[in-house]
Design an enzyme around this catalytic site. Structure first.
Site, PDB file in Angstrom:
ATOM      1  N   GLU A  20       0.850  -1.305  -0.132  1.00 53.61           N
ATOM      2  CA  GLU A  20      -0.074   0.048   0.252  1.00 53.61           C
ATOM      3  C   GLU A  20       0.872   1.209   0.045  1.00 53.61           C
ATOM      4  OE1 GLU A  20       0.975   1.810   2.959  1.00 53.61           O
ATOM      5  OE2 GLU A  20       2.062  -0.312   3.269  1.00 53.61           O
ATOM      6  N   GLY A  68       6.609  -0.125   3.883  1.00 54.03           N
ATOM      7  CA  GLY A  68       5.131  -0.709   3.189  1.00 54.03           C
ATOM      8  C   GLY A  68       5.289  -0.918   1.654  1.00 54.03           C
ATOM      9  N   GLU A  69       4.411  -0.547   0.798  1.00 58.79           N
ATOM     10  CA  GLU A  69       4.474  -1.096  -0.659  1.00 58.79           C
ATOM     11  C   GLU A  69       4.321  -2.697  -0.921  1.00 58.79           C
ATOM     12  OE1 GLU A  69       8.212   0.838  -2.307  1.00 58.79           O
ATOM     13  OE2 GLU A  69       7.868   2.674  -1.560  1.00 58.79           O
ATOM     14  N   GLY A  70       4.520  -3.336  -0.093  1.00 60.76           N
ATOM     15  CA  GLY A  70       4.442  -4.647  -0.222  1.00 60.76           C
ATOM     16  C   GLY A  70       5.966  -5.149  -0.270  1.00 60.76           C
TER      17      GLY A  70
END
Lengths: 341, 341
Positions: B161, B303-305
């Site tokens: 995200e 984040g961001e995966g």
């Protein structure tokens, strides 16, 4: 000479909050310093799986018979072992080193003959390794690293091991050189039950009390309690340091070898990456002794260099991000922190 | 139906001491169960990076300006962000989902338009998401998973995200649905200083006290405190579960979305792999709530995966060993434990 500040500035210019990549940033910094560059590379990684037999195995300190050492060497050569599977996954070269397996092994292109002797002596009765044998192990280790370094561009070496009985040797080495209580250094190895574990503690305590050695003298410790794979890995790690290679430290046994190397050459720690925390009891204490936080802790306790192989892609990620992530400037992302009212 | 005992037997037949591959064995077992096979596969892995903006960002709860959300979306599309670098390293497909970024974005082949609205409302004053908007997010999420599942053979989805302010939303969601103290759920996000952190706690406490909601009602919690990316990820995870995909759970925000999904569908936990422990304060408490041990803990908080991507090769190693390691029988290695005298 690249300055640490310049490396840190490059890390901090990447499109992420300061420090948000955690240990990957520390690993990137370390590799840049070793390689003296802002653009580090991992080239032709090798894991050497060093195998040898231990006289102490006669006392039944392992859950598996001694023949498993040579059987697993053939398994490595047939690429059926865990280390083969994980190394193949990450394009890591695996070479197997016979440092003193108690059986004559058939020649193989991936097998390096660095036999010191036909297994160590049983240290319950006499020193495991003679002093001339330690010199042989050192010469072999240096030749192995020199040969690979001159025939490939490899700049990163991991070390794994195989040797029924070698958690016993490692436990005594770690106790002697660090002062960690012997009982804390002794674990269940390949899976001893309570009774077997208790017997292992008795045997190793007895061996420790029998020999009056200078525990601070690493050569003497290797002489009394060493294994040929441990000595060979120790000297190979020092050779790697002398050639400015990265050194990947695996689990309990490999860390005992690293401990010896570190006593000979304290600055070797600058080139070392602690890959994983083994589930073998003493490893967490030894890692704490080094103030090291390993990259992974997956309750593994297999040896063979498997911790190095599993952690390798994380090390590669550190190199990838510092080389390939966009900077705030290049990506047009705002880096200015908001002034909160 | 494959029996768990048969999977365990296959794991135990491999040339290693029982249990010596630790968490890799647990992951292999889990994947075999989800895929109902002794020969599991990870096919065309996807990480969806879902982005949205948050009304609460107006209150200065983040160290970065709100524009960073859309700027980072473009960075993802230009493949300059951390997730791009790590996903490329492991051949993971990255798609970016606009679930409600506060800017009209240019079309791009890797960008999925799943906009619910132009950012959520500021939950300090009113509910963040309307009930019809939650339905829209659900429909979008199901369509995204259905589209990818029908156009590829993907059987494993990770979720990342991007959304300035979203640790605030996640903290309130986690507090409401788990009962973990709000203060424990609130962290420093992208890097707040002490003063900013203290202000964030005040604002979120105020928001919590203002709304009289049923904290056990997940729809109501999403209605008051949700984010469009969190709601979209929640419903996408449920869609993955319904299609029997593996679900890779990333850090603090993605785990808050998983928490919501888990409240809707408790059995989703069977398909989930907790990839990493974020350094964002509340994540360790949420992982403990799930009794989950994540694969890695590298002090990352991006984040961001990125946690999914960094952990992915470890998951792959679990699949590799169960498929490709030799058995004691095939390798001719002794498996009989020595009887100790």
């Amino acid at each position: 000479m690249i300055k640490e500040k310049d490396i840190q500035n490059k890390i901090d210019s990447k499109t992420k909050p300061l420090g948000a990549l955690g240990m990957l940033e520390a690993i990137a910094l370390k590799i840049c310093k070793v390689q003296n560059t802002l653009n580090p590379k991992l080239i032709e990684p090798h894991i050497l799986v060093v195998a040898a037999d231990h006289g102490i195995a006669e006392e039944g300190v392992s859950a598996y018979p001694q023949d498993v050492t040579w059987q697993m060497v053939y398994n490595f050569l047939k690429e059926g072992a865990a280390i083969n599977v994980f190394a193949k996954q990450h394009n890591i070269n695996v070479l197997v080193v016979d440092a003193g397996v108690k059986k004559e092994l058939k020649a193989h292109t991936k097998l390096i003959d660095a036999r010191v002797a036909n297994g160590t002596a049983n240290f319950l009765y006499k020193p495991a390794i003679t002093e001339p044998e330690l010199t042989i192990a050192k010469n072999h280790a240096e030749k192995i690293i020199n040969d690979i370094s001159s025939s490939t561009s490899c700049n990163v070496f991991g070390f794994g091991e195989m040797g029924i009985g070698n958690t016993s040797s490692a436990a005594l080495i770690i106790h002697c050189l660090t002062g960690i209580a012997l009982k804390d250094c002794i674990g269940r190895g390949t899976g001893l039950n309570d009774e077997q574990y208790s017997k292992k503690i008795d045997i190793l305590t007895h061996a420790l009390n029998k020999h009056k050695l200078d525990k601070r003298n690493v050569l003497e410790v290797l002489h009394y309690f060493g294994g040929f794979e441990i000595a060979t890995i120790c000297f190979a790690m020092i050779a790697c340091y002398n050639q400015n290679k990265l050194i990947l430290v695996d689990g309990f046994i490999a860390s005992a070898a690293f401990l010896c190397a570190n006593k000979f050459e304290p600055k070797i720690i600058d080139n070392a990456i602690f890959c994983h925390q083994s589930n073998e009891n003493g490893h967490k204490y030894l890692l704490a002794y080094f103030k090291a936080t390993p990259l992974i802790n997956l309750n593994m306790r297999l040896g063979e260099g498997t911790g190095c192989a599993i952690a390798y892609p994380i090390i590669k990620s550190a190199v990838e991000f510092i080389n390939n992530m966009a900077s705030f400037e290049s990506a047009g992302v705002s880096n200015k922190e908001v002034e909160l009212a």
